[in-house]
Design an enzyme around this catalytic site. Structure first.
Site, PDB file in Angstrom:
ATOM      1  N   ASP A  62      34.779  27.013  61.561  1.00 55.32           N
ATOM      2  CA  ASP A  62      35.771  26.022  60.567  1.00 55.32           C
ATOM      3  C   ASP A  62      34.824  25.989  59.310  1.00 55.32           C
ATOM      4  O   ASP A  62      34.346  24.990  59.113  1.00 55.32           O
ATOM      5  CB  ASP A  62      35.741  24.879  61.406  1.00 55.32           C
ATOM      6  CG  ASP A  62      36.564  23.906  60.516  1.00 55.32           C
ATOM      7  OD1 ASP A  62      37.318  24.228  59.618  1.00 55.32           O
ATOM      8  OD2 ASP A  62      36.461  22.650  60.826  1.00 55.32           O
ATOM      9  N   ASP A  89      45.865  19.426  59.745  1.00 55.65           N
ATOM     10  CA  ASP A  89      44.711  19.545  58.856  1.00 55.65           C
ATOM     11  C   ASP A  89      44.838  20.536  57.804  1.00 55.65           C
ATOM     12  O   ASP A  89      45.084  21.901  58.373  1.00 55.65           O
ATOM     13  CB  ASP A  89      43.485  19.827  59.762  1.00 55.65           C
ATOM     14  CG  ASP A  89      42.047  19.940  58.840  1.00 55.65           C
ATOM     15  OD1 ASP A  89      42.142  19.712  57.557  1.00 55.65           O
ATOM     16  OD2 ASP A  89      41.142  20.117  59.591  1.00 55.65           O
ATOM     17  N   ASP A  91      43.090  21.046  55.287  1.00 52.06           N
ATOM     18  CA  ASP A  91      41.590  21.440  54.408  1.00 52.06           C
ATOM     19  C   ASP A  91      41.782  20.856  53.164  1.00 52.06           C
ATOM     20  O   ASP A  91      42.058  19.749  52.971  1.00 52.06           O
ATOM     21  CB  ASP A  91      41.476  23.058  54.537  1.00 52.06           C
ATOM     22  CG  ASP A  91      40.812  23.357  56.038  1.00 52.06           C
ATOM     23  OD1 ASP A  91      40.575  22.739  56.824  1.00 52.06           O
ATOM     24  OD2 ASP A  91      40.881  24.828  56.174  1.00 52.06           O
ATOM     25  N   HIS A 116      46.911  16.008  56.149  1.00 48.31           N
ATOM     26  CA  HIS A 116      45.772  15.435  55.321  1.00 48.31           C
ATOM     27  C   HIS A 116      44.841  16.487  54.430  1.00 48.31           C
ATOM     28  O   HIS A 116      44.844  17.613  55.121  1.00 48.31           O
ATOM     29  CB  HIS A 116      44.707  14.695  56.284  1.00 48.31           C
ATOM     30  CG  HIS A 116      44.017  15.326  57.238  1.00 48.31           C
ATOM     31  ND1 HIS A 116      42.883  16.127  57.126  1.00 48.31           N
ATOM     32  CD2 HIS A 116      44.280  15.139  58.561  1.00 48.31           C
ATOM     33  CE1 HIS A 116      42.484  16.683  58.044  1.00 48.31           C
ATOM     34  NE2 HIS A 116      43.138  16.265  59.123  1.00 48.31           N
ATOM     35  N   GLU A 118      41.433  17.214  52.135  1.00 51.27           N
ATOM     36  CA  GLU A 118      40.198  16.495  51.935  1.00 51.27           C
ATOM     37  C   GLU A 118      39.510  16.971  50.482  1.00 51.27           C
ATOM     38  O   GLU A 118      40.105  17.542  49.846  1.00 51.27           O
ATOM     39  CB  GLU A 118      39.165  16.814  53.030  1.00 51.27           C
ATOM     40  CG  GLU A 118      39.002  18.398  52.882  1.00 51.27           C
ATOM     41  CD  GLU A 118      38.433  18.918  54.284  1.00 51.27           C
ATOM     42  OE1 GLU A 118      37.442  19.830  54.376  1.00 51.27           O
ATOM     43  OE2 GLU A 118      39.057  18.803  55.533  1.00 51.27           O
ATOM     44  N   CYS A 126      33.122  22.179  58.423  1.00 57.14           N
ATOM     45  CA  CYS A 126      33.167  21.139  59.437  1.00 57.14           C
ATOM     46  C   CYS A 126      33.050  19.868  58.746  1.00 57.14           C
ATOM     47  O   CYS A 126      31.658  19.618  58.527  1.00 57.14           O
ATOM     48  CB  CYS A 126      32.903  21.464  60.834  1.00 57.14           C
ATOM     49  SG  CYS A 126      33.016  20.091  62.009  1.00 57.14           S
ATOM     50  N   ARG A 161      41.749  12.472  53.217  1.00 57.61           N
ATOM     51  CA  ARG A 161      40.642  12.509  54.003  1.00 57.61           C
ATOM     52  C   ARG A 161      39.430  12.550  52.936  1.00 57.61           C
ATOM     53  O   ARG A 161      39.547  13.334  52.048  1.00 57.61           O
ATOM     54  CB  ARG A 161      40.253  13.727  54.785  1.00 57.61           C
ATOM     55  CG  ARG A 161      39.175  13.832  55.348  1.00 57.61           C
ATOM     56  CD  ARG A 161      39.034  15.007  56.649  1.00 57.61           C
ATOM     57  NE  ARG A 161      37.739  15.681  56.344  1.00 57.61           N
ATOM     58  CZ  ARG A 161      37.375  16.529  57.331  1.00 57.61           C
ATOM     59  NH1 ARG A 161      38.183  16.997  58.014  1.00 57.61           N
ATOM     60  NH2 ARG A 161      35.959  17.208  57.360  1.00 57.61           N
ATOM     61  N   GLU A 191      36.056  10.352  56.981  1.00 59.56           N
ATOM     62  CA  GLU A 191      35.379  11.124  57.772  1.00 59.56           C
ATOM     63  C   GLU A 191      33.963  10.805  58.111  1.00 59.56           C
ATOM     64  O   GLU A 191      33.352  10.397  57.500  1.00 59.56           O
ATOM     65  CB  GLU A 191      35.415  12.734  57.647  1.00 59.56           C
ATOM     66  CG  GLU A 191      34.722  13.544  58.475  1.00 59.56           C
ATOM     67  CD  GLU A 191      35.320  13.812  59.879  1.00 59.56           C
ATOM     68  OE1 GLU A 191      35.333  12.906  60.591  1.00 59.56           O
ATOM     69  OE2 GLU A 191      35.725  14.978  60.046  1.00 59.56           O
ATOM     70  N   ASN A 213      38.633   9.578  63.509  1.00 60.02           N
ATOM     71  CA  ASN A 213      38.508  10.707  64.341  1.00 60.02           C
ATOM     72  C   ASN A 213      37.346  10.519  65.424  1.00 60.02           C
ATOM     73  O   ASN A 213      36.447  10.322  65.270  1.00 60.02           O
ATOM     74  CB  ASN A 213      37.884  11.724  63.196  1.00 60.02           C
ATOM     75  CG  ASN A 213      37.702  13.213  63.632  1.00 60.02           C
ATOM     76  OD1 ASN A 213      38.121  13.417  64.942  1.00 60.02           O
ATOM     77  ND2 ASN A 213      37.100  14.098  62.892  1.00 60.02           N
TER      78      ASN A 213
END
Length: 305
Positions: A62, A89, A91, A116, A118, A126, A161, A191, A213
């Site tokens: 990831d 997700d 990214d 979402h 980020e 990750c 995120r 996160e 999460n």
């Protein structure tokens, strides 16, 4: 039979209503379309599609190697198999603001209820690995504004995120969460929070829904659904859990073959053939149009298989 009977628009409305219900929504992570059907069968409120799982499904780490096409394609396969809303997700949005806009519309077309995006730099990693880096506030805000402006269905959930907690601390996470809300984010995903108290701090800072999460073997503790609801969380994901359980079982099965030459001892741990057929709704396929094609399940199949 075939795909979900509930269309994407209805799923998005259901997600919005659920987030306003005052009850926390539980979104286990589906690692394939069949597991999404199982999540629905077991009575959960939604399905989560993890970027880490999509990467692992391709045999990749990831670290931002997947493309929009790969993520949208697999997400569509998963989302269309369930009447539950699915969020994915996305990214960092797969590029600059115009790419983010394309990402949103592509995911809308794929039938997702939300996504979402980020604030890590590109390529990302990750959220529970060391060495993360985040973009400046202006870049993070532009990503969210591009996402909000691009969507065509106002009910498509744009979640922001932020990974800044692990980089610059909790105060920075509070500031970033407020900035992302002001940019138009419908929900916030902070996160790698360090404690329930930190979740409470984020809760006090913003008025939009917040996602927690609960990923295993990560930076934070694993809290119960009730604990998270008690501190005001609106949605909890278990992103990689089902994949980890499945891969753990697969490894044990391969070990058993290697050690004993048989899987007889593993039968109690397997999904029964009858349970799989029920999940796949074989009966409906058989009844659909017997005038064109029909088949019956073999009554002589052992119940032990």
């Amino acid at each position: 039979m075939l795909y979900a009977r509930r269309d994407a628009a209805d799923k998005r409305i259901a997600l919005r209503q659920g987030l306003k219900s005052g009850k926390i929504l539980r979104f286990p992570g589906a690692f394939n379309p069949l597991s999404a059907k199982l999540i629905q069968q077991k009575g959960f409120e939604g399905v989560y599609i993890s970027g880490a799982v999509l990467s692992a499904d391709l045999g990749l780490p990831d670290i931002g190697l997947t493309t929009l096409t790969e993520v949208a394609g697999r997400s569509q396969q998963i989302a269309r198999m369930t009447d539950l809303p699915a969020i994915v997700d996305a990214d960092t949005g797969f590029g600059e603001p115009m790419n983010v806009a394309r990402t949103i519309q592509t995911l809308e077309d794929a039938g997702l209820a939300g996504m979402h995006i980020e604030d890590q730099i590109n390529p990302k990693r990750c959220g529970h690995l060391d060495g993360k880096q985040v973009v400046d506030a202006d870049t993070a805000i532009k990503r969210i504004r591009a996402a909000v402006d691009a969507r065509r269905d106002a009910n498509f959930l744009v979640m922001a995120r932020t990974d800044i907690r692990a980089v610059d601390g909790l105060d920075a996470a509070v500031t970033r969460a407020k900035q992302l809300q002001d940019a138009g984010a419908d929900a916030i995903f902070p996160e790698a929070m360090g404690s329930l108290a930190e979740f409470e701090t984020i809760r006090a800072a913003v008025s939009v829904p917040i996602l927690a999460n609960m990923t295993e073997f990560g930076k934070g503790e694993l809290y119960t659904v009730q604990q998270l609801e008690n501190v005001g969380m609106n949605l909890v994901i278990f992103p990689v859990s089902l994949l980890r359980l499945a891969m753990g079982s697969a490894a044990r099965g391969l070990d058993a073959i290697e050690q004993t030459g048989s899987l007889t001892t593993m039968l109690p741990e397997m999904q029964h053939r009858a349970d799989l057929y029920e999940l796949l709704d074989y009966a409906s396929y058989s009844q659909f149009d017997s005038g064109i094609f029909d088949f019956t399940l073999n009554p002589h199949i052992s119940s032990k298989v």
